[in-house]
Design a protein around this motif. Structure first.
Motif, PDB file in Angstrom:
ATOM      1  N   GLY A 362     -36.044  48.187 -84.213  1.00  0.00           N
ATOM      2  CA  GLY A 362     -35.670  49.018 -83.068  1.00  0.00           C
ATOM      3  C   GLY A 362     -36.876  49.475 -82.272  1.00  0.00           C
ATOM      4  N   LEU A 363     -37.969  49.786 -82.958  1.00  0.00           N
ATOM      5  CA  LEU A 363     -39.192  50.176 -82.261  1.00  0.00           C
ATOM      6  C   LEU A 363     -39.680  49.049 -81.360  1.00  0.00           C
ATOM      7  CD1 LEU A 363     -41.554  52.189 -81.869  1.00  0.00           C
ATOM      8  CD2 LEU A 363     -42.662  51.112 -83.844  1.00  0.00           C
ATOM      9  N   TRP A 364     -39.621  47.824 -81.851  1.00  0.00           N
ATOM     10  CA  TRP A 364     -40.053  46.668 -81.067  1.00  0.00           C
ATOM     11  C   TRP A 364     -39.099  46.406 -79.898  1.00  0.00           C
ATOM     12  CZ3 TRP A 364     -43.989  43.792 -79.909  1.00  0.00           C
ATOM     13  CH2 TRP A 364     -43.798  42.558 -79.295  1.00  0.00           C
ATOM     14  N   GLN A 365     -37.805  46.479 -80.178  1.00  0.00           N
ATOM     15  CA  GLN A 365     -36.821  46.183 -79.132  1.00  0.00           C
ATOM     16  C   GLN A 365     -36.868  47.197 -77.991  1.00  0.00           C
ATOM     17  OE1 GLN A 365     -33.072  46.008 -81.217  1.00  0.00           O
ATOM     18  NE2 GLN A 365     -33.325  43.845 -81.787  1.00  0.00           N
ATOM     19  N   HIS A 366     -37.165  48.452 -78.327  1.00  0.00           N
ATOM     20  CA  HIS A 366     -37.126  49.511 -77.318  1.00  0.00           C
ATOM     21  C   HIS A 366     -38.531  50.019 -76.974  1.00  0.00           C
ATOM     22  CE1 HIS A 366     -32.737  49.807 -77.600  1.00  0.00           C
ATOM     23  NE2 HIS A 366     -32.887  49.683 -78.906  1.00  0.00           N
ATOM     24  N   ARG A 367     -39.529  49.195 -77.220  1.00  0.00           N
ATOM     25  CA  ARG A 367     -40.913  49.622 -77.029  1.00  0.00           C
ATOM     26  C   ARG A 367     -41.215  50.019 -75.593  1.00  0.00           C
ATOM     27  NH1 ARG A 367     -40.410  44.290 -77.311  1.00  0.00           N
ATOM     28  NH2 ARG A 367     -41.545  42.907 -75.875  1.00  0.00           N
ATOM     29  N   ARG A 368     -40.493  49.447 -74.635  1.00  0.00           N
ATOM     30  CA  ARG A 368     -40.760  49.766 -73.234  1.00  0.00           C
ATOM     31  C   ARG A 368     -40.379  51.206 -72.879  1.00  0.00           C
ATOM     32  NH1 ARG A 368     -42.103  45.257 -70.427  1.00  0.00           N
ATOM     33  NH2 ARG A 368     -41.544  43.238 -71.350  1.00  0.00           N
ATOM     34  N   ARG A 369     -39.607  51.836 -73.733  1.00  0.00           N
ATOM     35  CA  ARG A 369     -39.239  53.228 -73.482  1.00  0.00           C
ATOM     36  C   ARG A 369     -40.345  54.190 -73.888  1.00  0.00           C
ATOM     37  NH1 ARG A 369     -32.900  54.045 -74.820  1.00  0.00           N
ATOM     38  NH2 ARG A 369     -33.436  56.028 -73.836  1.00  0.00           N
ATOM     39  N   GLY A 370     -41.394  53.650 -74.490  1.00  0.00           N
ATOM     40  CA  GLY A 370     -42.613  54.424 -74.719  1.00  0.00           C
ATOM     41  C   GLY A 370     -42.474  55.584 -75.676  1.00  0.00           C
ATOM     42  N   TRP A 371     -42.973  56.732 -75.251  1.00  0.00           N
ATOM     43  CA  TRP A 371     -43.155  57.868 -76.127  1.00  0.00           C
ATOM     44  C   TRP A 371     -41.853  58.366 -76.752  1.00  0.00           C
ATOM     45  CZ3 TRP A 371     -45.729  60.210 -79.469  1.00  0.00           C
ATOM     46  CH2 TRP A 371     -45.560  61.551 -79.767  1.00  0.00           C
ATOM     47  N   GLU A 372     -40.743  58.369 -76.003  1.00  0.00           N
ATOM     48  CA  GLU A 372     -39.515  58.920 -76.559  1.00  0.00           C
ATOM     49  C   GLU A 372     -38.995  58.098 -77.739  1.00  0.00           C
ATOM     50  OE1 GLU A 372     -36.395  59.183 -73.733  1.00  0.00           O
ATOM     51  OE2 GLU A 372     -36.241  57.027 -73.380  1.00  0.00           O
ATOM     52  N   VAL A 373     -39.410  56.826 -77.831  1.00  0.00           N
ATOM     53  CA  VAL A 373     -39.069  56.010 -78.999  1.00  0.00           C
ATOM     54  C   VAL A 373     -40.126  56.173 -80.084  1.00  0.00           C
ATOM     55  CG1 VAL A 373     -38.777  53.648 -79.817  1.00  0.00           C
ATOM     56  CG2 VAL A 373     -37.680  54.366 -77.693  1.00  0.00           C
ATOM     57  N   TRP A 374     -41.385  56.149 -79.683  1.00  0.00           N
ATOM     58  CA  TRP A 374     -42.454  56.318 -80.666  1.00  0.00           C
ATOM     59  C   TRP A 374     -42.361  57.677 -81.369  1.00  0.00           C
ATOM     60  CZ3 TRP A 374     -45.806  53.590 -83.322  1.00  0.00           C
ATOM     61  CH2 TRP A 374     -46.131  52.299 -82.876  1.00  0.00           C
ATOM     62  N   MET A 375     -41.829  58.675 -80.678  1.00  0.00           N
ATOM     63  CA  MET A 375     -41.757  60.004 -81.280  1.00  0.00           C
ATOM     64  C   MET A 375     -40.873  60.020 -82.521  1.00  0.00           C
ATOM     65  SD  MET A 375     -40.866  63.661 -79.568  1.00  0.00           S
ATOM     66  CE  MET A 375     -41.036  65.131 -80.567  1.00  0.00           C
ATOM     67  N   LEU A 376     -39.917  59.098 -82.593  1.00  0.00           N
ATOM     68  CA  LEU A 376     -39.069  59.016 -83.777  1.00  0.00           C
ATOM     69  C   LEU A 376     -39.861  58.563 -84.997  1.00  0.00           C
ATOM     70  CD1 LEU A 376     -35.917  57.425 -82.110  1.00  0.00           C
ATOM     71  CD2 LEU A 376     -36.221  59.806 -82.818  1.00  0.00           C
ATOM     72  N   TRP A 377     -40.972  57.892 -84.765  1.00  0.00           N
ATOM     73  CA  TRP A 377     -41.843  57.491 -85.862  1.00  0.00           C
ATOM     74  C   TRP A 377     -42.913  58.540 -86.166  1.00  0.00           C
ATOM     75  CZ3 TRP A 377     -42.054  53.847 -89.585  1.00  0.00           C
ATOM     76  CH2 TRP A 377     -41.133  52.796 -89.504  1.00  0.00           C
ATOM     77  N   ALA A 378     -43.034  59.560 -85.300  1.00  0.00           N
ATOM     78  CA  ALA A 378     -44.093  60.556 -85.485  1.00  0.00           C
ATOM     79  C   ALA A 378     -44.003  61.274 -86.835  1.00  0.00           C
ATOM     80  CB  ALA A 378     -44.073  61.565 -84.329  1.00  0.00           C
ATOM     81  N   PRO A 379     -42.810  61.713 -87.306  1.00  0.00           N
ATOM     82  CA  PRO A 379     -42.776  62.354 -88.629  1.00  0.00           C
ATOM     83  C   PRO A 379     -43.235  61.424 -89.751  1.00  0.00           C
ATOM     84  CG  PRO A 379     -40.778  62.862 -87.406  1.00  0.00           C
ATOM     85  CD  PRO A 379     -41.500  61.796 -86.629  1.00  0.00           C
ATOM     86  N   ALA A 380     -42.872  60.130 -89.673  1.00  0.00           N
ATOM     87  CA  ALA A 380     -43.291  59.181 -90.708  1.00  0.00           C
ATOM     88  C   ALA A 380     -44.806  59.024 -90.702  1.00  0.00           C
ATOM     89  CB  ALA A 380     -42.618  57.830 -90.480  1.00  0.00           C
ATOM     90  N   ILE A 381     -45.390  58.898 -89.516  1.00  0.00           N
ATOM     91  CA  ILE A 381     -46.847  58.770 -89.417  1.00  0.00           C
ATOM     92  C   ILE A 381     -47.526  60.046 -89.919  1.00  0.00           C
ATOM     93  CG2 ILE A 381     -48.769  58.419 -87.824  1.00  0.00           C
ATOM     94  CD1 ILE A 381     -46.776  56.884 -86.008  1.00  0.00           C
ATOM     95  N   TYR A 382     -46.983  61.175 -89.524  1.00  0.00           N
ATOM     96  CA  TYR A 382     -47.567  62.462 -89.901  1.00  0.00           C
ATOM     97  C   TYR A 382     -47.542  62.670 -91.413  1.00  0.00           C
ATOM     98  CZ  TYR A 382     -47.811  67.532 -90.568  1.00  0.00           C
ATOM     99  OH  TYR A 382     -48.134  68.784 -91.022  1.00  0.00           O
ATOM    100  N   PHE A 383     -46.372  62.489 -92.032  1.00  0.00           N
ATOM    101  CA  PHE A 383     -46.273  62.703 -93.475  1.00  0.00           C
ATOM    102  C   PHE A 383     -47.120  61.691 -94.247  1.00  0.00           C
ATOM    103  CE2 PHE A 383     -42.122  64.965 -92.630  1.00  0.00           C
ATOM    104  CZ  PHE A 383     -42.561  66.192 -93.102  1.00  0.00           C
ATOM    105  N   THR A 384     -47.246  60.481 -93.713  1.00  0.00           N
ATOM    106  CA  THR A 384     -48.092  59.487 -94.371  1.00  0.00           C
ATOM    107  C   THR A 384     -49.546  59.940 -94.387  1.00  0.00           C
ATOM    108  OG1 THR A 384     -46.616  57.685 -93.701  1.00  0.00           O
ATOM    109  CG2 THR A 384     -48.868  57.083 -94.315  1.00  0.00           C
ATOM    110  N   CYS A 385     -50.035  60.408 -93.239  1.00  0.00           N
ATOM    111  CA  CYS A 385     -51.420  60.896 -93.161  1.00  0.00           C
ATOM    112  C   CYS A 385     -51.631  62.110 -94.057  1.00  0.00           C
ATOM    113  CB  CYS A 385     -51.768  61.250 -91.710  1.00  0.00           C
ATOM    114  SG  CYS A 385     -51.794  59.850 -90.569  1.00  0.00           S
ATOM    115  N   LEU A 386     -50.668  63.033 -94.023  1.00  0.00           N
ATOM    116  CA  LEU A 386     -50.807  64.266 -94.797  1.00  0.00           C
ATOM    117  C   LEU A 386     -50.874  63.981 -96.293  1.00  0.00           C
ATOM    118  CD1 LEU A 386     -50.741  67.426 -94.448  1.00  0.00           C
ATOM    119  CD2 LEU A 386     -48.306  67.261 -95.000  1.00  0.00           C
ATOM    120  N   HIS A 387     -49.987  63.110 -96.755  1.00  0.00           N
ATOM    121  CA  HIS A 387     -49.913  62.874 -98.202  1.00  0.00           C
ATOM    122  C   HIS A 387     -50.879  61.793 -98.673  1.00  0.00           C
ATOM    123  CE1 HIS A 387     -46.845  65.791 -99.003  1.00  0.00           C
ATOM    124  NE2 HIS A 387     -46.227  65.410 -97.904  1.00  0.00           N
TER     125      HIS A 387
END
Length: 430
Positions: A362-387
């Motif tokens: 879904g991230l690849w398919q909707h990549r043109r929508r930019g930040w509003e799609v990437w933001m759905l991955w922000a918690p995953a990226i954040y928790f990965t860095c934190l832990h």
């Protein structure tokens, strides 16, 4: 809001979500009762103890005056009304059912978010994924801070998106300050959310540099909302310690748990090293005429400094451990020490795969929508860095996976449309 013709579908999904959680909560409590246990996790006992202190009108401390800032207060405050002062463990199942309601509320938030982004069909699939996901169900039924945190996290992201898409500066400010306020409430439920707002503001500046003024306005308004809500807890902590404490005085032990000689990336469940540090601190205090602040504060500082010193002296090991921790957090198949029983481990692994893989698509398919799609991955990226710094466990990915159901939903909707559309076409042809 949802189209009226869809309201029955969404209501049915929410009923399924609630029923699945209530059934799982009852089964889990019965299982513990047969084993003559109250809880399966030590953290649960700490929340329950603090809630009992509140219900009995006793000081907010865990086991004594040396642990006044051991846990943030939101979850114990939510449990406290259910405490029977004569029989404190009487209403555990009722608290689990409260978690079921909170989990169902999170499913509703996920559906609404998916509807805003992708429409009603994707919203229904997001609801189905969130309603039946084993990890989402477990977060609802366990007496852990994830129960209140998850719906707060969903609300935080929803308000952030509303602020990002607002066109009037006043609306941007109101939505952003509300996002900051709910972020603070989430931190008071689960302190690991503390750095999410600044982390995501930075990502937003990187993804949408052309909206610098709007990004800055959002960041400032969020900070104001965050500070207003956190201030009472900060004031209490300062009154006790004479120092500014961001969240709790368990940061040092948690950091040392992940960064110390012999660390494996997993938690030392009993944190056996705590007693050694406590002895060292008491010995040091006995030789000091006027110790600074409280024992709890000094112990936290000692353990935090020990972790930082070891990390600076062993950068290669820190890097190796970071890889191990990320692997522990995101490996599909959990270890037996995290989840006992093949069936539950299989359900956990399947639940991750059916969300994370389509979320990547879904991230690849909707990549043109930019930040509003990437933001759905922000918690995953954040928790990965934190832990990667603290400890790694599948428990810490579960809130992020719930958010990823929003991005996985349109992919599942497309897959199901192709499957059932092809079958309908074949049936019509015959």
């Amino acid at each position: 809001m949802f189209p009226i013709r869809s309201i029955h579908v969404f209501s049915a999904i929410l009923l399924v979500a609630l029923a699945a959680r209530c059934g799982a909560a009852y089964w889990w409590q019965e299982r513990l009762d047969r084993q003559d246990q109250h809880f399966a996790f030590g953290d649960s006992e700490s929340y329950w103890t603090l809630a009992t202190q509140i219900a009995r009108g006793l000081p907010y401390e865990y086991g004594g005056p040396d642990a006044k800032i051991f846990r943030v207060p939101i979850y114990p405050l939510m449990i406290a009304p259910w405490i029977d002062v004569d029989d404190p463990y009487r209403n555990i199942l009722a608290v689990r059912w409260m978690g079921c309601l909170l989990g169902t509320l999170a499913v509703a938030g996920v559906m609404y978010y998916a509807h805003l982004l992708f429409g009603r069909t994707a919203a229904a699939w997001a609801g189905i994924l969130a309603a039946l996901h084993p990890g989402a169900i477990s977060m609802s039924i366990l007496v852990l801070s994830e129960a209140p945190f998850v719906p707060m996290m969903v609300a935080n992201l929803l308000l952030w998106r509303l602020a990002f898409n607002a066109t009037r500066l006043r609306s941007v400010g109101w939505w952003s300050s509300a996002a900051g306020a709910i972020a603070a409430v989430a931190v008071l439920a689960r302190p690991s959310w503390l750095l999410f707002a600044p982390f995501t503001c930075l990502l937003q500046f990187l993804f949408v540099p052309s909206q610098y003024r709007k990004n800055a306005s959002m960041a400032l308004a969020m900070l104001i909302g965050f500070v207003v809500v956190m201030s009472p807890w900060w004031a209490r902590s300062y009154q006790i310690t004479g120092h500014f404490v961001l969240t709790t005085l368990q940061v040092g032990p948690s950091m040392y748990d992940g960064l110390h000689p012999g660390a494996t990336g997993a938690s030392d469940t009993g944190m056996s090293f705590n007693s050694d540090f406590a002895k060292q601190q008491r010995l040091h205090d006995a030789q000091t005429a006027d110790p600074d602040s409280t024992f709890e504060y000094r112990l936290n500082q000692r353990m935090s400094q020990a972790a930082k010193t070891w990390a600076l002296e062993n950068p290669a090991e820190v890097l190796r451990l970071a890889v191990v921790k990320v692997g522990r957090t995101w490996r599909p198949w959990p270890s037996a020490d995290e989840i006992p029983g093949f069936t539950i481990r299989f359900a956990s692994a399947a639940g991750m795969v059916i969300v994370v893989v389509p979320a990547l698509i879904g991230l690849w398919q909707h990549r043109r929508r930019g930040w509003e799609v990437w933001m759905l991955w922000a918690p995953a990226i954040y928790f990965t860095c934190l832990h990667a710094v603290f400890i790694g466990s599948m428990r810490y990915r579960l809130p992020a996976v719930l958010i990823l159901t929003i991005l996985a939903a349109p992919v599942w909707a497309d897959w199901m449309n192709r499957i059932f559309g092809r079958r309908s076409g074949n049936a019509a042809a015959t």
